[in-house]
Design a protein around this motif. Structure first.
Motif, PDB file in Angstrom:
ATOM      1  N   GLN A   1      -7.156  -3.471  -4.928  1.00 27.87           N
ATOM      2  CA  GLN A   1      -6.831  -4.837  -4.496  1.00 27.87           C
ATOM      3  C   GLN A   1      -5.879  -4.835  -3.313  1.00 27.87           C
ATOM      4  O   GLN A   1      -5.990  -5.665  -2.413  1.00 27.87           O
ATOM      5  CB  GLN A   1      -6.245  -5.664  -5.645  1.00 27.87           C
ATOM      6  CG  GLN A   1      -6.038  -7.128  -5.281  1.00 27.87           C
ATOM      7  CD  GLN A   1      -7.324  -7.855  -4.952  1.00 27.87           C
ATOM      8  OE1 GLN A   1      -8.297  -7.793  -5.698  1.00 27.87           O
ATOM      9  NE2 GLN A   1      -7.347  -8.563  -3.819  1.00 27.87           N
ATOM     10  N   GLY A   2      -4.967  -3.889  -3.278  1.00 27.75           N
ATOM     11  CA  GLY A   2      -4.050  -3.786  -2.153  1.00 27.75           C
ATOM     12  C   GLY A   2      -4.743  -3.535  -0.829  1.00 27.75           C
ATOM     13  O   GLY A   2      -4.241  -3.914   0.224  1.00 27.75           O
ATOM     14  N   THR A   3      -5.930  -2.902  -0.876  1.00 23.68           N
ATOM     15  CA  THR A   3      -6.689  -2.685   0.365  1.00 23.68           C
ATOM     16  C   THR A   3      -7.495  -3.925   0.745  1.00 23.68           C
ATOM     17  O   THR A   3      -7.829  -4.101   1.917  1.00 23.68           O
ATOM     18  CB  THR A   3      -7.647  -1.472   0.250  1.00 23.68           C
ATOM     19  OG1 THR A   3      -8.723  -1.772  -0.637  1.00 23.68           O
ATOM     20  CG2 THR A   3      -6.897  -0.226  -0.195  1.00 23.68           C
ATOM     21  N   LEU A   4      -7.805  -4.765  -0.235  1.00 21.59           N
ATOM     22  CA  LEU A   4      -8.578  -5.985   0.014  1.00 21.59           C
ATOM     23  C   LEU A   4      -7.727  -7.107   0.582  1.00 21.59           C
ATOM     24  O   LEU A   4      -8.187  -7.893   1.421  1.00 21.59           O
ATOM     25  CB  LEU A   4      -9.226  -6.471  -1.291  1.00 21.59           C
ATOM     26  CG  LEU A   4     -10.286  -5.583  -1.914  1.00 21.59           C
ATOM     27  CD1 LEU A   4     -10.590  -6.035  -3.330  1.00 21.59           C
ATOM     28  CD2 LEU A   4     -11.537  -5.581  -1.068  1.00 21.59           C
ATOM     29  N   ASP A   5      -6.480  -7.196   0.117  1.00 22.99           N
ATOM     30  CA  ASP A   5      -5.619  -8.330   0.468  1.00 22.99           C
ATOM     31  C   ASP A   5      -5.500  -8.593   1.967  1.00 22.99           C
ATOM     32  O   ASP A   5      -5.637  -9.752   2.388  1.00 22.99           O
ATOM     33  CB  ASP A   5      -4.226  -8.145  -0.147  1.00 22.99           C
ATOM     34  CG  ASP A   5      -4.224  -8.309  -1.658  1.00 22.99           C
ATOM     35  OD1 ASP A   5      -5.177  -8.910  -2.210  1.00 22.99           O
ATOM     36  OD2 ASP A   5      -3.269  -7.824  -2.291  1.00 22.99           O
ATOM     37  N   PRO A   6      -5.292  -7.577   2.810  1.00 26.06           N
ATOM     38  CA  PRO A   6      -5.153  -7.860   4.249  1.00 26.06           C
ATOM     39  C   PRO A   6      -6.416  -8.441   4.899  1.00 26.06           C
ATOM     40  O   PRO A   6      -6.352  -8.990   5.991  1.00 26.06           O
ATOM     41  CB  PRO A   6      -4.831  -6.491   4.865  1.00 26.06           C
ATOM     42  CG  PRO A   6      -4.312  -5.669   3.749  1.00 26.06           C
ATOM     43  CD  PRO A   6      -5.026  -6.165   2.517  1.00 26.06           C
TER      44      PRO A   6
ATOM     45  N   GLY B   1      -8.565 -10.592   3.141  1.00 25.34           N
ATOM     46  CA  GLY B   1      -8.978 -11.785   2.410  1.00 25.34           C
ATOM     47  C   GLY B   1     -10.022 -11.525   1.350  1.00 25.34           C
ATOM     48  O   GLY B   1     -10.728 -12.438   0.932  1.00 25.34           O
TER      49      GLY B   1
ATOM     50  N   ARG C   1     -11.587 -10.659  -2.378  1.00 26.55           N
ATOM     51  CA  ARG C   1     -11.250 -10.830  -3.789  1.00 26.55           C
ATOM     52  C   ARG C   1     -12.503 -10.603  -4.642  1.00 26.55           C
ATOM     53  O   ARG C   1     -13.627 -10.875  -4.224  1.00 26.55           O
ATOM     54  CB  ARG C   1     -10.638 -12.190  -4.066  1.00 26.55           C
ATOM     55  CG  ARG C   1     -11.555 -13.357  -3.875  1.00 26.55           C
ATOM     56  CD  ARG C   1     -10.851 -14.686  -4.177  1.00 26.55           C
ATOM     57  NE  ARG C   1     -11.743 -15.800  -3.939  1.00 26.55           N
ATOM     58  CZ  ARG C   1     -12.654 -16.248  -4.803  1.00 26.55           C
ATOM     59  NH1 ARG C   1     -12.774 -15.698  -5.992  1.00 26.55           N
ATOM     60  NH2 ARG C   1     -13.450 -17.264  -4.490  1.00 26.55           N
TER      61      ARG C   1
ATOM     62  N   ARG D   1      -5.393   0.464  -7.386  1.00 29.63           N
ATOM     63  CA  ARG D   1      -4.930   0.308  -6.000  1.00 29.63           C
ATOM     64  C   ARG D   1      -5.871  -0.463  -5.086  1.00 29.63           C
ATOM     65  O   ARG D   1      -5.484  -0.845  -3.981  1.00 29.63           O
ATOM     66  CB  ARG D   1      -4.681   1.682  -5.391  1.00 29.63           C
ATOM     67  CG  ARG D   1      -3.570   2.438  -6.086  1.00 29.63           C
ATOM     68  CD  ARG D   1      -3.365   3.776  -5.438  1.00 29.63           C
ATOM     69  NE  ARG D   1      -2.348   4.554  -6.136  1.00 29.63           N
ATOM     70  CZ  ARG D   1      -2.100   5.822  -5.881  1.00 29.63           C
ATOM     71  NH1 ARG D   1      -2.778   6.468  -4.937  1.00 29.63           N
ATOM     72  NH2 ARG D   1      -1.177   6.460  -6.557  1.00 29.63           N
TER      73      ARG D   1
ATOM     74  N   TYR E   1      -8.385   1.865   2.865  1.00 28.98           N
ATOM     75  CA  TYR E   1      -9.517   1.967   1.940  1.00 28.98           C
ATOM     76  C   TYR E   1     -10.194   3.328   2.043  1.00 28.98           C
ATOM     77  O   TYR E   1     -10.560   3.915   1.027  1.00 28.98           O
ATOM     78  CB  TYR E   1     -10.537   0.841   2.157  1.00 28.98           C
ATOM     79  CG  TYR E   1     -11.601   0.908   1.085  1.00 28.98           C
ATOM     80  CD1 TYR E   1     -11.275   0.680  -0.247  1.00 28.98           C
ATOM     81  CD2 TYR E   1     -12.907   1.260   1.381  1.00 28.98           C
ATOM     82  CE1 TYR E   1     -12.217   0.794  -1.251  1.00 28.98           C
ATOM     83  CE2 TYR E   1     -13.861   1.366   0.384  1.00 28.98           C
ATOM     84  CZ  TYR E   1     -13.510   1.121  -0.928  1.00 28.98           C
ATOM     85  OH  TYR E   1     -14.451   1.249  -1.926  1.00 28.98           O
TER      86      TYR E   1
ATOM     87  N   HIS F   1     -14.604  -9.337   8.400  1.00 29.15           N
ATOM     88  CA  HIS F   1     -13.523  -8.989   7.471  1.00 29.15           C
ATOM     89  C   HIS F   1     -13.972  -7.869   6.529  1.00 29.15           C
ATOM     90  O   HIS F   1     -13.225  -6.922   6.273  1.00 29.15           O
ATOM     91  CB  HIS F   1     -13.109 -10.205   6.636  1.00 29.15           C
ATOM     92  CG  HIS F   1     -12.295 -11.203   7.374  1.00 29.15           C
ATOM     93  ND1 HIS F   1     -12.848 -12.139   8.198  1.00 29.15           N
ATOM     94  CD2 HIS F   1     -10.954 -11.414   7.387  1.00 29.15           C
ATOM     95  CE1 HIS F   1     -11.884 -12.892   8.693  1.00 29.15           C
ATOM     96  NE2 HIS F   1     -10.720 -12.464   8.230  1.00 29.15           N
TER      97      HIS F   1
ATOM     98  N   TRP G   1     -12.375  -4.126   6.339  1.00 32.70           N
ATOM     99  CA  TRP G   1     -11.828  -3.608   5.082  1.00 32.70           C
ATOM    100  C   TRP G   1     -12.412  -2.239   4.775  1.00 32.70           C
ATOM    101  O   TRP G   1     -11.684  -1.280   4.533  1.00 32.70           O
ATOM    102  CB  TRP G   1     -12.119  -4.565   3.920  1.00 32.70           C
ATOM    103  CG  TRP G   1     -12.005  -3.882   2.595  1.00 32.70           C
ATOM    104  CD1 TRP G   1     -10.844  -3.465   1.987  1.00 32.70           C
ATOM    105  CD2 TRP G   1     -13.064  -3.482   1.738  1.00 32.70           C
ATOM    106  NE1 TRP G   1     -11.134  -2.838   0.787  1.00 32.70           N
ATOM    107  CE2 TRP G   1     -12.501  -2.839   0.618  1.00 32.70           C
ATOM    108  CE3 TRP G   1     -14.456  -3.608   1.800  1.00 32.70           C
ATOM    109  CZ2 TRP G   1     -13.261  -2.328  -0.426  1.00 32.70           C
ATOM    110  CZ3 TRP G   1     -15.210  -3.115   0.760  1.00 32.70           C
ATOM    111  CH2 TRP G   1     -14.616  -2.476  -0.334  1.00 32.70           C
TER     112      TRP G   1
END
Length: 118
Positions: A27-32, A34, A36, A25, A76, A66, A70
């Motif tokens: 990556q879904g918290t990282l996407d908003p 930016g 990676r 899960r 997160y 950012h 996050w």
């Protein structure tokens, strides 16, 4: 300027199911924000100095703001205990260097600042 979240994690031999859920899960918290992964666990590594039994993690963000947003985000923070309950580690957020960074200029500035004539 890019910023990084760097983790030095100490996983158990067998990862707890909650840690696997965290990995699924995160990556879904990282996407908003930016974010990676640049490094995630790196099973193949060559230790050149000292010891490094831990599992390295490096995540890049567009900026330190950012990365901070996050880490502090509700999504997160809700996910984080799935890892921290079962895995110790050290995590930091840190600015990268700007394009064109010259370490020799940094050394020269430090020398000048340390000069008795300053």
């Amino acid at each position: 300027m890019p910023a990084y979240a760097i983790g030095n994690l100490r996983p158990a031999q067998t990862l707890h199911d909650e840690v696997l859920t965290y990995i699924e899960r995160v990556q879904g918290t990282l996407d908003p924000f930016g974010g990676r992964f640049l490094v995630h666990g790196a099973p193949e590594r060559e230790v050149l100095e000292g010891e490094w039994p831990q599992s390295p993690v490096i995540i890049v963000f567009p900026s330190l703001d950012h990365a901070r947003r996050w880490y502090a985000s509700e999504d997160y923070q809700a996910l984080l205990p799935l890892r921290t309950r079962h895995m110790e580690g050290d995590v930091l957020l840190i600015d990268g260097v700007p394009d064109g960074y010259d370490p020799a200029k940094t050394a020269a500035a430090i020398r000048a600042a340390q000069s008795p004539e300053s």
